[in-house]
Design a protein around this motif. Structure first.
Motif, PDB file in Angstrom:
ATOM      1  N   HIS A 104      -7.831   6.868   4.631  1.00  0.00           N
ATOM      2  CA  HIS A 104      -8.637   5.806   4.042  1.00  0.00           C
ATOM      3  C   HIS A 104      -7.895   4.503   4.314  1.00  0.00           C
ATOM      4  N   ILE A 105      -8.409   3.727   5.253  1.00  0.00           N
ATOM      5  CA  ILE A 105      -7.752   2.482   5.634  1.00  0.00           C
ATOM      6  C   ILE A 105      -7.545   1.595   4.407  1.00  0.00           C
ATOM      7  N   GLU A 106      -8.505   1.631   3.489  1.00  0.00           N
ATOM      8  CA  GLU A 106      -8.459   0.760   2.308  1.00  0.00           C
ATOM      9  C   GLU A 106      -7.212   0.999   1.471  1.00  0.00           C
ATOM     10  N   SER A 107      -6.670   2.220   1.500  1.00  0.00           N
ATOM     11  CA  SER A 107      -5.490   2.517   0.684  1.00  0.00           C
ATOM     12  C   SER A 107      -4.249   1.783   1.168  1.00  0.00           C
ATOM     13  N   SER A 108      -4.269   1.295   2.389  1.00  0.00           N
ATOM     14  CA  SER A 108      -3.167   0.460   2.876  1.00  0.00           C
ATOM     15  C   SER A 108      -3.254  -0.951   2.304  1.00  0.00           C
ATOM     16  N   MET A 109      -4.368  -1.224   1.609  1.00  0.00           N
ATOM     17  CA  MET A 109      -4.662  -2.542   1.047  1.00  0.00           C
ATOM     18  C   MET A 109      -4.830  -3.598   2.136  1.00  0.00           C
ATOM     19  N   ASP A 159      -3.839   8.732   2.235  1.00  0.00           N
ATOM     20  CA  ASP A 159      -3.698   7.457   1.530  1.00  0.00           C
ATOM     21  C   ASP A 159      -2.262   6.972   1.673  1.00  0.00           C
ATOM     22  N   LYS A 160      -2.092   5.840   2.336  1.00  0.00           N
ATOM     23  CA  LYS A 160      -0.744   5.331   2.615  1.00  0.00           C
ATOM     24  C   LYS A 160      -0.675   3.866   2.229  1.00  0.00           C
ATOM     25  N   HIS A 161       0.215   3.562   1.296  1.00  0.00           N
ATOM     26  CA  HIS A 161       0.348   2.184   0.833  1.00  0.00           C
ATOM     27  C   HIS A 161       1.115   1.333   1.843  1.00  0.00           C
ATOM     28  N   PRO A 162       0.985   0.001   1.765  1.00  0.00           N
ATOM     29  CA  PRO A 162       1.491  -0.861   2.837  1.00  0.00           C
ATOM     30  C   PRO A 162       2.993  -0.812   3.042  1.00  0.00           C
ATOM     31  N   ASP A 163       3.775  -0.603   1.964  1.00  0.00           N
ATOM     32  CA  ASP A 163       5.223  -0.550   2.148  1.00  0.00           C
ATOM     33  C   ASP A 163       5.619   0.669   2.966  1.00  0.00           C
ATOM     34  N   ASP A 164       4.934   1.793   2.764  1.00  0.00           N
ATOM     35  CA  ASP A 164       5.210   2.986   3.566  1.00  0.00           C
ATOM     36  C   ASP A 164       4.729   2.814   4.996  1.00  0.00           C
ATOM     37  N   LEU A 165       3.592   2.169   5.184  1.00  0.00           N
ATOM     38  CA  LEU A 165       3.047   1.964   6.524  1.00  0.00           C
ATOM     39  C   LEU A 165       3.952   1.059   7.357  1.00  0.00           C
ATOM     40  N   LEU A 166       4.707   0.213   6.711  1.00  0.00           N
ATOM     41  CA  LEU A 166       5.678  -0.599   7.440  1.00  0.00           C
ATOM     42  C   LEU A 166       6.762   0.265   8.089  1.00  0.00           C
ATOM     43  N   ASP A 223       7.588  -8.272 -20.826  1.00  0.00           N
ATOM     44  CA  ASP A 223       7.501  -9.165 -21.986  1.00  0.00           C
ATOM     45  C   ASP A 223       7.516 -10.633 -21.572  1.00  0.00           C
ATOM     46  N   THR A 224       8.168 -10.921 -20.441  1.00  0.00           N
ATOM     47  CA  THR A 224       8.351 -12.322 -20.045  1.00  0.00           C
ATOM     48  C   THR A 224       7.743 -12.684 -18.704  1.00  0.00           C
ATOM     49  N   ASP A 225       7.443 -11.681 -17.871  1.00  0.00           N
ATOM     50  CA  ASP A 225       6.999 -11.967 -16.507  1.00  0.00           C
ATOM     51  C   ASP A 225       5.714 -11.227 -16.171  1.00  0.00           C
ATOM     52  N   GLU A 226       5.061 -11.704 -15.141  1.00  0.00           N
ATOM     53  CA  GLU A 226       3.925 -10.990 -14.576  1.00  0.00           C
ATOM     54  C   GLU A 226       3.925 -11.203 -13.066  1.00  0.00           C
ATOM     55  N   LEU A 227       3.526 -10.163 -12.361  1.00  0.00           N
ATOM     56  CA  LEU A 227       3.489 -10.214 -10.903  1.00  0.00           C
ATOM     57  C   LEU A 227       2.205  -9.541 -10.450  1.00  0.00           C
ATOM     58  N   ILE A 228       1.485 -10.186  -9.530  1.00  0.00           N
ATOM     59  CA  ILE A 228       0.219  -9.625  -9.047  1.00  0.00           C
ATOM     60  C   ILE A 228       0.101  -9.770  -7.543  1.00  0.00           C
ATOM     61  N   LEU A 229      -0.450  -8.731  -6.922  1.00  0.00           N
ATOM     62  CA  LEU A 229      -0.890  -8.780  -5.530  1.00  0.00           C
ATOM     63  C   LEU A 229      -2.409  -8.843  -5.565  1.00  0.00           C
ATOM     64  N   PRO A 230      -3.004 -10.009  -5.331  1.00  0.00           N
ATOM     65  CA  PRO A 230      -4.475 -10.116  -5.360  1.00  0.00           C
ATOM     66  C   PRO A 230      -5.100  -9.301  -4.224  1.00  0.00           C
ATOM     67  N   GLN A 279      -4.504 -10.829   3.573  1.00  0.00           N
ATOM     68  CA  GLN A 279      -3.268 -11.257   4.212  1.00  0.00           C
ATOM     69  C   GLN A 279      -2.812 -10.217   5.251  1.00  0.00           C
ATOM     70  N   ASP A 280      -1.743 -10.555   5.984  1.00  0.00           N
ATOM     71  CA  ASP A 280      -1.234  -9.651   7.012  1.00  0.00           C
ATOM     72  C   ASP A 280      -0.388  -8.545   6.389  1.00  0.00           C
ATOM     73  N   GLY A 281      -0.155  -7.499   7.160  1.00  0.00           N
ATOM     74  CA  GLY A 281       0.520  -6.313   6.657  1.00  0.00           C
ATOM     75  C   GLY A 281       1.942  -6.553   6.201  1.00  0.00           C
ATOM     76  N   GLU A 282       2.692  -7.382   6.916  1.00  0.00           N
ATOM     77  CA  GLU A 282       4.077  -7.653   6.517  1.00  0.00           C
ATOM     78  C   GLU A 282       4.112  -8.322   5.145  1.00  0.00           C
ATOM     79  N   THR A 283       3.246  -9.294   4.937  1.00  0.00           N
ATOM     80  CA  THR A 283       3.191 -10.002   3.654  1.00  0.00           C
ATOM     81  C   THR A 283       2.798  -9.056   2.529  1.00  0.00           C
ATOM     82  N   VAL A 284       1.757  -8.269   2.764  1.00  0.00           N
ATOM     83  CA  VAL A 284       1.274  -7.343   1.737  1.00  0.00           C
ATOM     84  C   VAL A 284       2.327  -6.279   1.437  1.00  0.00           C
ATOM     85  N   GLY A 285       2.960  -5.760   2.487  1.00  0.00           N
ATOM     86  CA  GLY A 285       3.967  -4.727   2.303  1.00  0.00           C
ATOM     87  C   GLY A 285       5.144  -5.215   1.471  1.00  0.00           C
TER      88      GLY A 285
END
Length: 540
Positions: free
Chosen positions: A51-56, A244-251, A461-468, A478-484
């Protein structure tokens, strides 16, 4: 153009010094020729189910990462985006993939929605399947996850399979743990493959009954070690896939890694490469070259036949990867989405009960299956809350297509000590799914995704991080390197919150996949995948 090297002739089981002549994207000639070049020329790898989509990543960006690992083609099921956007989503994937020199082979998604027990963004019925299969860009009927529908002769399911037979296109399977008479009936319906085997014995039975078995090594589900010993005897009926392969693994790697691991076990190199390069082409009738005269020049140059480090990748004779650099150009595309829910209140995540015991989903490392366990509940002011000390955490699935009350359940093995994580990648309907140490943190994480109309996030409690993920709420623009790299940062933050899972977001994304036993959570409630019906969180 001429390429020299050690030519790997898989069909005739020989390796020889030679030269490949390429003209107009095809192999004009292969000749034996003495030279001093030590690298190897072989057909490109084919990921037999992904599923290509799983690479985000959108297909064009996925291709730019895949070619660095020697992958020239995929057998791609677009049912993730189809569950969000229907046929329009499938057409987006085909159109975007066709803009780059890489061979995506898309299927017609057979289960949209995946079940009747969850809310998806679209429906693809048998008439839609017919129209999709008429398209030459659609190569097969994608995985028939509704195996109960096959076993009980559901009329709509059987119509979809009948259309695939009419157009002479293969039907992919999905039957985890289905054996005995049931798998015999499933196969006799016309279903030809399975990538969901999690034991040697299960896969062997399916092989003996005529199925093709895929060895899967994704980011969450890993079945290589369980199944690889079947390869030496059954190599003609097996393929490799990522699923299903996430972008960090696909790198890092793809099918090349499975080849290297099989070689390290002392297996026959020609059998391994037949599984990795040849069998998917033959089974799915793909227009992908196998390093024969007259074939499309879809080939790779690797450093050796142990690690399979890719030096060059060619698609239709075009150099698309060269010594560390992808040569596929970025393409423009329009973001599509379907995200219509409004922000939630903390009170929406209360589970009002005084029950002393609850059913809990036990997530398992490296598996899509889960266990059902019974645990003591932790009640505060009539609300069952997360018990961080015992790692019994509250989880939720929130319908993202319309405003509904969130569904609540409890899960073990995520290990969060504080904060929460959430994702709008929730197979297969892609509602919002979240796990957290408190109702407050869960609410914050869910609302962060709603604000961004999709993504994955971590909250402390103090931070939040999101990959839109603005493309259908499941892919980045975005490109794969950035997403990964962004994904890796989220993974690291989640582990700082306490998670001990190797791939917490991939595991999280499957906790709403109802067709995989035992317990899962849909936006409509806790679901027993063995009995295929809803069940109560409270255990009395």
């Amino acid at each position: 153009m001429k390429l020299q090297g050690q030519i790997v002739d898989i069909q005739n089981r020989r390796i020889f010094k030679g030269e490949v002549t390429i003209e107009h994207g095809k192999i004009k000639n292969i000749t034996e020729r003495q030279h001093t070049i030590e690298h190897y020329i072989l057909p490109g790898f084919v990921d037999a189910h992904i599923h290509i989509e799983s690479s985000m990543l959108v297909p064009s960006e996925f291709a730019r990462l895949a070619v660095k690992h020697g992958t020239v083609a995929t057998v791609s099921d677009p049912h993730e985006i189809a569950n969000v956007l229907g046929v329009e989503g499938v057409e987006f994937m085909i159109d975007n993939g066709n803009k780059v020199p890489f061979k995506f082979n898309f299927g017609a998604p057979s289960c949209v929605p995946a079940t009747a027990f969850e809310s998806a963004g679209a429906i693809i019925d048998s008439e839609d399947i017919k129209k999709l299969l008429e398209n030459p860009d659609i190569k097969y009927l994608a995985e028939m996850m509704n195996y109960p529908g096959v076993l009980f002769d559901d009329a709509e399911v059987m119509k979809k399979i009948a259309w695939a037979k009419y157009f002479n296109k293969p039907v992919d399977g999905h039957a985890p743990g289905v054996v005995g008479f049931d798998i015999t009936k499933y196969i006799h319906a016309g279903i030809t493959t399975d990538h969901e085997c999690f034991t040697y014995e299960e896969a062997l039975e399916k092989l003996q009954k005529g199925m093709k078995i895929l060895i899967r090594e994704g980011s969450a589900a890993k079945n290589f070690e369980a199944l690889i010993d079947l390869l030496p005897e059954h190599y003609e009926q097996m393929m490799f896939c990522s699923d299903d392969k996430h972008p960090d693994d696909l790198l890092v790697h793809q099918i090349n890694n499975l080849c290297a691991r099989a070689v390290a076990k002392g297996m026959d190199i020609f059998k391994i490469l037949q599984v990795a390069c040849i069998n998917p082409i033959k089974h799915y009738n793909l227009e992908v070259g196998m390093l024969h005269i007259g074939d499309a020049a879809d080939l790779i140059v690797v450093e050796d036949l142990k690690k399979f480090k890719t030096l060059q990748t060619y698609s239709d004779g075009q150099l698309v990867y060269d010594k560390g650099k992808a040569l596929i150009e970025k393409v423009d595309f329009k973001n599509l989405n379907n995200f219509n829910t409004t922000k939630k209140e903390i009170s929406d995540f209360r589970f009002e009960s005084t029950s002393k015991k609850i059913r809990v989903i036990e997530a398992l490392e490296g598996q899509l299956i889960t266990n059902e366990i019974i645990a003591e509940s932790s009640v505060k002011k009539g609300n069952i809350i997360s018990n961080v000390d015992k790692d019994i955490l509250k989880m939720t699935v929130v319908n993202r297509y319309q405003d509904q009350k969130p569904a609540i359940a409890f899960i073990k093995n995520f290990g969060l000590k504080t904060g929460a994580i959430a994702s709008s990648v929730g197979h297969d309907s892609h509602n919002i799914i979240a796990v957290g140490a408190s109702d407050e943190a869960i609410c914050r994480a869910v609302n962060l995704l709603i604000e961004n109309k999709g993504g994955i996030c971590a909250i402390s409690d103090t931070d939040e991080l999101i990959l839109p993920l603005p493309v259908a709420g499941i892919m980045s623009d975005q490109d794969g390197e950035t997403v990964g790299k962004h994904y890796a940062a989220l993974d690291q933050m989640t582990k700082k919150l306490g998670s001990t899972l190797k791939a917490p977001y991939m595991t999280l994304s499957f906790m709403a996949l109802l067709v995989i036993p035992a317990l899962k959570l849909s936006d409509k409630g806790l679901f027993n995948g063995k009995e295929f019906k809803f069940t109560n969180v409270e255990y009395n």
